[in-house]
Design a protein around this motif. Structure first.
Motif, PDB file in Angstrom:
ATOM      1  N   VAL A  82       0.836  -1.203   0.000  1.00  0.00           N
ATOM      2  CA  VAL A  82       0.000   0.000   0.000  1.00  0.00           C
ATOM      3  C   VAL A  82       0.869   1.250   0.000  1.00  0.00           C
ATOM      4  O   VAL A  82       0.647   2.186  -0.781  1.00  0.00           O
ATOM      5  N   LEU A  83       1.882   1.271   0.863  1.00  0.00           N
ATOM      6  CA  LEU A  83       2.741   2.451   0.957  1.00  0.00           C
ATOM      7  C   LEU A  83       3.536   2.662  -0.326  1.00  0.00           C
ATOM      8  O   LEU A  83       3.668   3.798  -0.800  1.00  0.00           O
ATOM      9  N   TYR A  98       6.602  17.915   4.202  1.00  0.00           N
ATOM     10  CA  TYR A  98       6.347  18.008   5.642  1.00  0.00           C
ATOM     11  C   TYR A  98       7.562  17.586   6.469  1.00  0.00           C
ATOM     12  O   TYR A  98       7.465  17.434   7.688  1.00  0.00           O
ATOM     13  N   GLY A  99       8.691  17.385   5.808  1.00  0.00           N
ATOM     14  CA  GLY A  99       9.915  17.045   6.521  1.00  0.00           C
ATOM     15  C   GLY A  99      10.037  15.587   6.897  1.00  0.00           C
ATOM     16  O   GLY A  99      10.871  15.235   7.743  1.00  0.00           O
ATOM     17  N   MET A 100       9.237  14.722   6.273  1.00  0.00           N
ATOM     18  CA  MET A 100       9.274  13.291   6.568  1.00  0.00           C
ATOM     19  C   MET A 100      10.050  12.548   5.479  1.00  0.00           C
ATOM     20  O   MET A 100      10.001  12.919   4.304  1.00  0.00           O
ATOM     21  N   ASN A 101      10.737  11.492   5.887  1.00  0.00           N
ATOM     22  CA  ASN A 101      11.502  10.673   4.951  1.00  0.00           C
ATOM     23  C   ASN A 101      10.681   9.441   4.570  1.00  0.00           C
ATOM     24  O   ASN A 101      10.426   8.576   5.417  1.00  0.00           O
ATOM     25  N   PRO A 102      10.250   9.322   3.316  1.00  0.00           N
ATOM     26  CA  PRO A 102       9.439   8.161   2.912  1.00  0.00           C
ATOM     27  C   PRO A 102      10.140   6.829   3.150  1.00  0.00           C
ATOM     28  O   PRO A 102       9.483   5.817   3.432  1.00  0.00           O
ATOM     29  N   THR A 103      11.463   6.823   3.045  1.00  0.00           N
ATOM     30  CA  THR A 103      12.204   5.575   3.249  1.00  0.00           C
ATOM     31  C   THR A 103      12.000   5.039   4.656  1.00  0.00           C
ATOM     32  O   THR A 103      11.925   3.821   4.870  1.00  0.00           O
ATOM     33  N   HIS A 104      11.898   5.929   5.629  1.00  0.00           N
ATOM     34  CA  HIS A 104      11.668   5.489   7.004  1.00  0.00           C
ATOM     35  C   HIS A 104      10.325   4.770   7.123  1.00  0.00           C
ATOM     36  O   HIS A 104      10.184   3.826   7.913  1.00  0.00           O
ATOM     37  N   VAL A 107      10.828   1.261   5.799  1.00  0.00           N
ATOM     38  CA  VAL A 107      11.546   0.457   6.792  1.00  0.00           C
ATOM     39  C   VAL A 107      10.588  -0.014   7.883  1.00  0.00           C
ATOM     40  O   VAL A 107      10.636  -1.172   8.325  1.00  0.00           O
ATOM     41  N   SER A 108       9.694   0.866   8.308  1.00  0.00           N
ATOM     42  CA  SER A 108       8.762   0.501   9.381  1.00  0.00           C
ATOM     43  C   SER A 108       7.841  -0.644   8.971  1.00  0.00           C
ATOM     44  O   SER A 108       7.422  -1.438   9.815  1.00  0.00           O
ATOM     45  N   THR A 109       7.531  -0.746   7.675  1.00  0.00           N
ATOM     46  CA  THR A 109       6.637  -1.821   7.232  1.00  0.00           C
ATOM     47  C   THR A 109       7.301  -3.188   7.338  1.00  0.00           C
ATOM     48  O   THR A 109       6.606  -4.212   7.382  1.00  0.00           O
ATOM     49  N   TRP A 119       5.735   5.460  13.251  1.00  0.00           N
ATOM     50  CA  TRP A 119       6.035   6.303  12.089  1.00  0.00           C
ATOM     51  C   TRP A 119       4.827   7.158  11.702  1.00  0.00           C
ATOM     52  O   TRP A 119       4.969   8.352  11.421  1.00  0.00           O
ATOM     53  N   THR A 120       3.636   6.571  11.680  1.00  0.00           N
ATOM     54  CA  THR A 120       2.449   7.354  11.323  1.00  0.00           C
ATOM     55  C   THR A 120       2.151   8.412  12.386  1.00  0.00           C
ATOM     56  O   THR A 120       1.624   9.484  12.067  1.00  0.00           O
ATOM     57  N   ALA A 121       2.501   8.129  13.642  1.00  0.00           N
ATOM     58  CA  ALA A 121       2.356   9.157  14.679  1.00  0.00           C
ATOM     59  C   ALA A 121       3.269  10.335  14.373  1.00  0.00           C
ATOM     60  O   ALA A 121       2.908  11.503  14.600  1.00  0.00           O
ATOM     61  N   GLY A 122       4.448  10.045  13.835  1.00  0.00           N
ATOM     62  CA  GLY A 122       5.351  11.114  13.427  1.00  0.00           C
ATOM     63  C   GLY A 122       4.791  11.923  12.270  1.00  0.00           C
ATOM     64  O   GLY A 122       4.982  13.144  12.198  1.00  0.00           O
ATOM     65  N   VAL A 123       4.083  11.245  11.366  1.00  0.00           N
ATOM     66  CA  VAL A 123       3.443  11.944  10.253  1.00  0.00           C
ATOM     67  C   VAL A 123       2.380  12.909  10.781  1.00  0.00           C
ATOM     68  O   VAL A 123       2.301  14.071  10.359  1.00  0.00           O
ATOM     69  N   ARG A 124       1.564  12.438  11.717  1.00  0.00           N
ATOM     70  CA  ARG A 124       0.540  13.304  12.306  1.00  0.00           C
ATOM     71  C   ARG A 124       1.169  14.504  13.006  1.00  0.00           C
ATOM     72  O   ARG A 124       0.666  15.633  12.911  1.00  0.00           O
ATOM     73  N   ALA A 125       2.272  14.255  13.710  1.00  0.00           N
ATOM     74  CA  ALA A 125       2.949  15.347  14.413  1.00  0.00           C
ATOM     75  C   ALA A 125       3.503  16.368  13.421  1.00  0.00           C
ATOM     76  O   ALA A 125       3.477  17.580  13.678  1.00  0.00           O
TER      77      ALA A 125
END
Length: 264
Positions: A82-83, A98-104, A107-109, A119-125
Motif C-alpha cells: 500500500v505504501l 512536511y519534513g518526513m523521509n518516505p524511506t523510514h 523500513v517501518s513496514t 512512524w504514522t504518529a510522526g506523520v501526524r505530528a
C-alpha cells in the motif's frame, strides 16, 4: 495559486460561494505552501463583510484520500504494498514537504505494526507543526453542489485538480451544478458513489446526459490527463498542474456556460 486568488478576490461579494476540487497535495514539493496559501485566502475572504465559513467548501481529492489511508497504515493487511503504491502516486513528495523521509516509512513496514504506528504518529505530528493543516484535512468534503437559486460561479484546478468556485444568489432559473474531484458513476445516486468520486475517472467520461437533478457536473482532476474539456453537461478543469501544465480557473454563469478561463 496566488495569482488566481488575486484575480478572484476583487470579484467576490457577500453571498458568493467558493468550492475547491481537491488534490492540494502530491506531485510536487510545495504541498505545505499550497495549504498555507489556501488558508490565508480563506482568512482574507472571511474578513470581508457578509461572509460565513460555510460559504467556502474544500473537496477531498485522491491525494487527500491517500493521506487518510497513510495515517492508518498500521491497519492495512499489506502495508508495504500500500505504501509503495501511494509513494509512487504522489505521496512521496508530500511527505518530503512536511519534513518526513518516505524511506523510514518503508523500513517501518518491515518491522511490524508497532513500528508503523510510531512512524504514522510522526506523520501526524509533522502535520500539526503547520498551523491549521490538521483541521483543514479533517474538514474536507466528498462533493458539493450549487442549487438552482445560485447565479454565478467560478472554478479552479491545481496539482491535477484542486478547484474553487464563487456563486451569487439569484431569483430566476439557474442550472444546478455538481462539483466532484475526479469521477462520477452516472448509474448511481450521489449518496452511493463511494470511491468513484476519487477513482472513477473513466466513468465520468461516460456522462453524456445531465446527471439528475444536476444540469452540469464539474471535476478538477482527469486521471487520463486529457486536459481541459467543457461541454453541455460536464466540465474537466485539469490543466495538468503538477505535471508541467497550468493551474486553471474557470468561471460559469448561472446557466452553466463558461464566461471566464484563467491559466497560471
Amino acid at each position: 495559486m496566488i495569482a488566481l486568488h488575486d484575480s478572484i478576490y476583487p470579484q467576490l461579494e457577500a453571498g458568493d460561494r467558493i468550492v475547491y476540487l481537491g488534490n492540494y497535495f502530491g506531485h510536487g514539493t510545495e504541498a505545505t505552501r499550497t495549504i498555507d496559501e489556501i488558508l490565508t485566502f480563506r482568512r482574507n475572504v472571511l474578513a470581508m463583510p457578509g461572509w460565513m465559513p460555510s460559504d467556502i467548501a474544500y473537496l477531498r481529492g485522491g491525494q487527500e484520500e491517500m493521506w487518510e489511508k497513510l495515517v492508518q497504515l498500521q491497519f492495512a493487511p499489506n502495508p508495504r504494498e500500500v505504501l509503495e503504491w501511494m509513494l509512487d502516486h504522489g505521496l512521496s513528495a508530500t511527505l518530503e514537504s512536511y519534513g518526513m523521509n518516505p524511506t523510514h516509512g518503508l523500513v517501518s513496514t518491515r518491522e511490524g505494526a508497532m513500528s508503523i504506528t510510531r512512524w504514522t504518529a510522526g506523520v501526524r505530528a509533522a502535520i500539526r507543526r503547520h498551523r491549521g493543516h490538521d483541521m483543514f484535512i479533517t474538514h474536507l468534503r466528498r462533493a458539493a453542489f450549487i442549487p438552482p437559486q445560485v447565479m454565478e460561479l467560478a472554478a479552479t484546478g491545481t496539482h491535477g485538480g484542486m478547484g474553487g468556485a464563487y456563486a451569487r444568489p439569484m431569483n430566476d432559473h439557474a442550472a444546478p451544478m455538481l462539483f466532484v474531484h475526479a469521477g462520477l458513476n452516472p448509474n448511481r445516486p450521489l449518496q452511493d458513489q463511494g470511491d468513484a468520486l476519487w477513482w472513477g475517472g473513466r466513468s465520468f467520461d461516460a456522462i453524456h446526459t445531465p446527471y439528475d437533478p444536476f444540469e452540469k457536473v464539474i471535476r478538477g482532476f482527469d486521471p487520463n490527463q486529457g486536459g481541459l474539456h467543457i461541454n453541455g453537461v460536464t466540465a474537466t478543469l485539469d490543466g495538468g498542474c503538477g505535471f508541467g501544465g497550468a493551474l486553471v480557473c474557470a468561471g460559469f454563469d448561472r446557466y452553466g456556460e463558461l464566461f471566464s478561463l484563467i491559466e497560471s
